[in-house]
Write an enzyme that holds these catalytic residues in place. Sequence first.
Site, PDB file in Angstrom:
ATOM      1  N   GLY A  28      -1.850   2.083  -6.172  1.00 17.48           N
ATOM      2  CA  GLY A  28      -2.402   3.618  -5.909  1.00 17.48           C
ATOM      3  C   GLY A  28      -1.909   4.451  -4.981  1.00 17.48           C
ATOM      4  N   HIS A  34       6.379   6.428  -7.079  1.00 21.59           N
ATOM      5  CA  HIS A  34       5.927   5.886  -8.054  1.00 21.59           C
ATOM      6  C   HIS A  34       5.809   6.761  -9.299  1.00 21.59           C
ATOM      7  CE1 HIS A  34       2.622   4.610  -4.752  1.00 21.59           C
ATOM      8  NE2 HIS A  34       3.075   3.439  -5.222  1.00 21.59           N
TER       9      HIS A  34
HETATM   10  P1  AMP Z   1       2.917  -0.103  -4.184  1.00 20.40           P
HETATM   11  O1  AMP Z   1       1.814   0.960  -4.724  1.00 20.40           O
HETATM   12  O2  AMP Z   1       3.005   0.400  -2.507  1.00 20.40           O
HETATM   13  O3  AMP Z   1       2.582  -1.448  -4.377  1.00 20.40           O
HETATM   14  O4  AMP Z   1       4.202   0.230  -5.030  1.00 20.40           O
HETATM   15  C1  AMP Z   1       4.010   0.109  -6.383  1.00 20.40           C
HETATM   16  C2  AMP Z   1       5.556   0.126  -6.811  1.00 20.40           C
HETATM   17  O5  AMP Z   1       6.167   1.256  -6.388  1.00 20.40           O
HETATM   18  C3  AMP Z   1       6.483  -1.106  -6.146  1.00 20.40           C
HETATM   19  O6  AMP Z   1       7.167  -1.656  -7.240  1.00 20.40           O
HETATM   20  C4  AMP Z   1       7.113  -0.300  -5.121  1.00 20.40           C
HETATM   21  O7  AMP Z   1       8.386  -1.000  -5.023  1.00 20.40           O
HETATM   22  C5  AMP Z   1       7.322   1.232  -5.916  1.00 20.40           C
HETATM   23  N1  AMP Z   1       7.794   1.949  -4.847  1.00 20.40           N
HETATM   24  C6  AMP Z   1       6.899   2.326  -3.723  1.00 20.40           C
HETATM   25  N2  AMP Z   1       7.492   3.214  -2.938  1.00 20.40           N
HETATM   26  C7  AMP Z   1       8.642   3.646  -3.671  1.00 20.40           C
HETATM   27  C8  AMP Z   1       9.779   4.503  -3.506  1.00 20.40           C
HETATM   28  N3  AMP Z   1       9.637   5.446  -2.363  1.00 20.40           N
HETATM   29  N4  AMP Z   1      10.686   4.589  -4.451  1.00 20.40           N
HETATM   30  C9  AMP Z   1      10.703   3.969  -5.369  1.00 20.40           C
HETATM   31  N5  AMP Z   1       9.749   2.814  -5.500  1.00 20.40           N
HETATM   32  C10 AMP Z   1       8.861   3.023  -4.869  1.00 20.40           C
END
Ligand code: AMP
Length: 280
Positions: A28, A34
């Site tokens: 989230g 995302h």
């Molecule tokens: P998180 O909510 O931080 O656990 O991230 C969820 C998904 O979004 C994970 O697969 C992350 O690697 C991806 N994600 C987070 N930040 C980025 C970003 N800046 N660019 C691409 N994917 C992202």
Amino acid sequence: MRTIASANTAQDTAANSSAPRVLIPTMGALHAGHAELIRKGRALAGEAGTLFVSIFVNPIQFGPNEDLSSYPRPRAADLALCEKLGVDFVFAPNPEEMYAGDHSIFIDEHTLSAGLCGASRPGHFRGVCTVVAKLFNVLQPQSAIFGEKDYQQLAIVRRMVRDLNFPVKIVGVPTVREPDGLALSSRNTYLTAEERKAAPILRKALVEAREAVQSGETSAASLTHNARLLIETQSPARIDYIEIVHAETLEPLTRIEPPAVMALAAFFGRTRLIDNIQLT
Ligand code: AMP
């Protein structure tokens, strides 16, 4: 959807059609990174397919002194963004729904998680693998999308899927950045104005390392030394690690040979940021 029962029902309905089921696991506090994953997921699922986004701040992947309780949880904004981007189902369970009080089965990865974030966050990837496996079981996607920003996580999830034979295709998406190069992260909201101003130094250090490799530098020690020097002299950051590793095995390299990735983690105050770059 907040319960596993309702997620199972949605999954059952989706599985009755031959159209693709795609999952994007998140914690989230959704941002443009995302959103990029969600857009990719919508394209992959197609009009007829089912796109699931999970929003779950997974307690077992946080260490005792980490930011579990302060992690941002802007639920209404997250749901609005999912709706706008055409997500079919958001699965947002409570921790009690996901973990029985006497939960006792965990998934441990033993090689790829030894270094980098795995070394500084003991138990982190055990928590990640366990929750991702549970989400795969509950929602039974055929594809799941992860960001390359969490490079080690992506490698470990690919390994888990291979080694435990999950019938899920893992799709990686390049890191989405602010115009000044800072990788988008839900944790960027913790940064003070001063820290935010300094934070793009991480990307700058990685890009300079890649340029040095392109100009013929082959010593990993020299590349990491220069990156460390740049960050430490030009920002208040405290470096957790800077390493150059083989892109698939994640084993440390001393000489740069393809495929090589430079990965780093650094603290700005109490905020820990990560980033990485393909050097070759
Ligand atoms: P998180 O909510 O931080 O656990 O991230 C969820 C998904 O979004 C994970 O697969 C992350 O690697 C991806 N994600 C987070 N930040 C980025 C970003 N800046 N660019 C691409 N994917 C992202």
